[in-house]
Design a protein around this motif. Sequence first.
Motif, short mmCIF file in Angstrom:
data_model
loop_
_atom_site.label_atom_id
_atom_site.label_comp_id
_atom_site.label_asym_id
_atom_site.label_seq_id
_atom_site.Cartn_x
_atom_site.Cartn_y
_atom_site.Cartn_z
N GLY A 573 -23.42 3.22 -5.38
CA GLY A 573 -24.02 5.00 -5.17
C GLY A 573 -23.14 6.00 -5.56
O GLY A 573 -23.54 7.11 -6.26
N TRP A 574 -21.73 5.13 -5.79
CA TRP A 574 -20.96 6.32 -6.77
C TRP A 574 -20.18 5.59 -7.67
O TRP A 574 -19.29 4.98 -8.12
N PRO A 575 -21.17 5.64 -9.14
CA PRO A 575 -21.06 4.55 -10.47
C PRO A 575 -19.88 4.89 -11.10
O PRO A 575 -19.18 4.47 -11.75
N GLY A 576 -19.54 6.84 -10.92
CA GLY A 576 -18.01 6.42 -11.59
C GLY A 576 -16.87 6.69 -10.56
O GLY A 576 -15.94 8.01 -10.78
N LEU A 577 -16.83 6.15 -9.67
CA LEU A 577 -15.53 5.50 -9.00
C LEU A 577 -14.33 5.54 -9.10
O LEU A 577 -14.51 5.18 -10.64
N GLU A 578 -13.70 6.36 -8.68
CA GLU A 578 -11.96 6.22 -10.07
C GLU A 578 -11.01 6.26 -8.84
O GLU A 578 -10.57 5.70 -8.28
N ILE A 579 -10.74 5.72 -9.57
CA ILE A 579 -9.26 4.74 -8.84
C ILE A 579 -7.80 4.60 -9.58
O ILE A 579 -7.78 4.65 -10.86
N ASN A 580 -6.84 4.72 -9.18
CA ASN A 580 -5.53 4.66 -9.58
C ASN A 580 -4.32 3.74 -8.67
O ASN A 580 -4.75 3.42 -7.72
N ALA A 581 -3.49 3.10 -8.98
CA ALA A 581 -2.34 2.08 -8.77
C ALA A 581 -1.31 2.62 -9.02
O ALA A 581 -0.49 2.77 -9.30
N TYR A 582 -0.27 2.42 -8.03
CA TYR A 582 1.02 2.24 -7.24
C TYR A 582 1.77 0.99 -7.32
O TYR A 582 1.32 0.48 -6.51
N LYS A 583 2.73 1.03 -8.03
CA LYS A 583 3.97 -0.11 -7.79
C LYS A 583 4.48 0.51 -6.90
O LYS A 583 5.42 -0.96 -6.11
N ASP A 584 4.41 0.98 -6.30
CA ASP A 584 5.66 1.66 -4.51
C ASP A 584 4.51 2.17 -3.90
O ASP A 584 3.22 2.56 -4.15
N GLU A 590 2.94 4.49 -10.64
CA GLU A 590 1.43 4.57 -11.84
C GLU A 590 1.75 3.69 -12.57
O GLU A 590 3.01 3.97 -12.98
N ILE A 591 0.94 2.08 -12.47
CA ILE A 591 1.16 1.62 -13.54
C ILE A 591 -0.42 1.77 -14.11
O ILE A 591 -1.29 2.41 -13.76
N PRO A 592 -0.31 1.91 -15.35
CA PRO A 592 -1.93 1.56 -16.08
C PRO A 592 -3.01 1.14 -15.68
O PRO A 592 -2.86 -0.06 -15.84
N LYS A 613 1.43 -2.17 -5.56
CA LYS A 613 1.33 -2.41 -4.25
C LYS A 613 -0.07 -1.60 -3.28
O LYS A 613 0.08 -1.63 -2.02
N CYS A 614 0.19 -0.03 -3.64
CA CYS A 614 -1.06 0.20 -3.61
C CYS A 614 -1.70 1.10 -4.51
O CYS A 614 -1.63 1.69 -5.75
N LEU A 615 -3.43 1.99 -3.84
CA LEU A 615 -4.64 1.24 -4.70
C LEU A 615 -4.85 2.62 -3.83
O LEU A 615 -5.21 2.36 -2.92
N ALA A 616 -5.43 3.87 -4.96
CA ALA A 616 -5.81 5.42 -4.24
C ALA A 616 -7.18 5.05 -5.14
O ALA A 616 -7.50 4.71 -6.57
#
Length: 720
Positions: A573-584, A590-592, A613-616
């Motif tokens: 439904g949202w093919p361009g879903l955006e994700i950011n990952a963080y180590k805290d 943010e981690i690449p 550790k955290c996923l946005a």
Amino acid sequence: MITDNEKQVTFIQFDEPPLQAGEYTITLKQKVNLQAEPYTVTRKFAVSGERFVLADEDINSVFPPNLANGEFSGAMAHVVFNRRTLPWERTAVAGQADTPWLAVLLLNKDTELPVQRKTARDLVPKGTAITVQGSTLTGTGEMPAGYISYPGFQTLEYGETPDTPCNVIDIPVALFNQIAPAKEDLPFLAHLRKTDTIAKAGVDASLEDSDYAVTLCNRIPLGGADSYAYLVSLENFGAYLPGTDGTNNIPAGTQYVRLLCYRAWNFFLNNMDQNFRDLLENLNKDQNGLTTLQFPFPGLTPTVEEVQAALAGQAAGTLSSAQADVLVKNAMMMGYIPADHHLRHGGHTVSFYRGPLAPFAVRETVKVPVSTPDALNRYNPQTGMFDVSYSAAWQLGQLLALQNKNYATALYNWKRQETAAEVVAEEEIILREKYKNIKAFSKIFNARKAALSTKAEDDELLKAVTEWLGKLSTLNGVPFNYLLPDTSMLPPESLRFFELNNSWIDAMMDGAFSVGRSTERERMRDQKHITSIFPKARAASCRQRARRPHLLNAGSDAKVVTGFLMRSMLVGGWPGLEINAYKDLDAKEEIPLIRMERLSSEVMIALFDGRLKCLAVHEPPETLHQGVNGTAATGFNTLLRVIKGDNPGQQIGTSTAPIPMRTDNQTIQVKTAAKNILDTLNAPPISEGITTFTSAEFALEMIRSAVKVEFIYDPIKSTT
């Protein structure tokens, strides 16, 4: 001030193509001194463009998604296009380049229209002669009396024929006047979005941003009812469009308006939690608390003490049935599944298998290279079971390498050249030692080295090998059943975290590197090369995607890679879903992103360079939807945002502007709404001082707030 790493989307009014579809004449003149009249040459050419059908790849997504259930009241349905110029490659009003030819119409359940399969001749009045530009092909129109369609379609463009297939809808005139936008509304109903694509699935990994064209609907769904949306053509239809209040401009005697339809979908207004936020917040709901890739089993999770007692009983030969169950459950918690194992020499048994996506950090125990995959099998004499995970990985790597002709050829040629160079070097040492006083050999050996290979050739072959291995290390091309040996590990509407098992990756890469290896000497030679090539391949894998400026120097050899698998309606439904990952846990560091890809219409994988550790998870900027607030009883409005200054897009407190509707309280009077917004922004106390208000500003002011949901990754601790 918005910085580069915070930028999400930029709204642009429109992008006019260099030439719209149609026929053109070009005349060239050259004047010379000896000729009174200039030399003149005239040529005609045609620019073709989509007209009767749109390719599937032209449409990125629709909102709300097809068959979605959720709270979509007040939302303006829209279509996102992958080609930035598409809505303006034709026009609804001659001479107005900013007026799109594509529109989204919205109907309620009681007015749903069937999509019919027709041909181009069915858009031309019955009996009217049809001609084709640049062709002697002719035909006759078949549209019945009482219908109206596109003016000028009796002359088709280059490449079209009267039998060109198409889909159409027939709209009663009264309904058309109720739902269609006015020609004054159209310029505000399409715009361009430049979005950040660094953390987005389904795009070229090397791009930092991408452009999407968006066409908006001029209506909002009716509360508590099913809605049906249609992407249609309004090419040259400006004279027939209703007035801003829905007044009729269709010629008398017309009963139906026939329009080309490129996409039809429906969605449902209810509380079934299938909008973006609800789908995210309901991931892993009622799934026994599992968040990592494990085989689900009934009953309680064994404790550490129970596992240790079962292991002691196994070692002593006093293992009970209950303790055996504990050990099996413990293996499943560690990501293993029991699988049928057909032995090489006949017969079969049951062995454990675990893919590269482990629910915890796995110790690196594999030493490569090996001569055969069997060397990587693990055997537990107390249970009589094999662990075939690494041998399966090795065999898979070899098969994938042999399947890829370019890689296999490059690897073989590079190894052959390296072997030849080693042979020459050994011969030179022997001859120099034996014939110390003869100087002629240097010249001979230098010529031989030059004939065997050049450094440039070696570098190109090694680059091809390293790049392919780098992609393999991020699981590109690995069959899904190797990643997830049992689909119950990833049930519908689930998010599962993992840490990449480096031993599994090493085994697979060694299998791929084994092409051309047949002797112990070649294995030893490969061992020397592997120590340098594998780290380079892993490092190259980390650079496959563009990075945000603050992460450009975040280097790694990809020895710690974490990620997730998602199975959800969100993916399609949202093919361009955006994700950011963080180590805290505070989402500050943010981690690449290494890889993010849709594996199917409902499954996505992502890999990150580091331990997250955290996923946005963000709503894709190109699918951020416009809409109105309020009800028919209280009146409709939109919250206002800053247009000028350092913080464009920032909401201006609780300031609103009224959004007028036609008498049905569903159809927005778009141009009047745009004027209300402009007047409110320029009036005190806001006083923006805006002189130009286009579709870009309208889109910004009508946009609903973006959704972001964060997840915490807490990996399990291995008990063995």
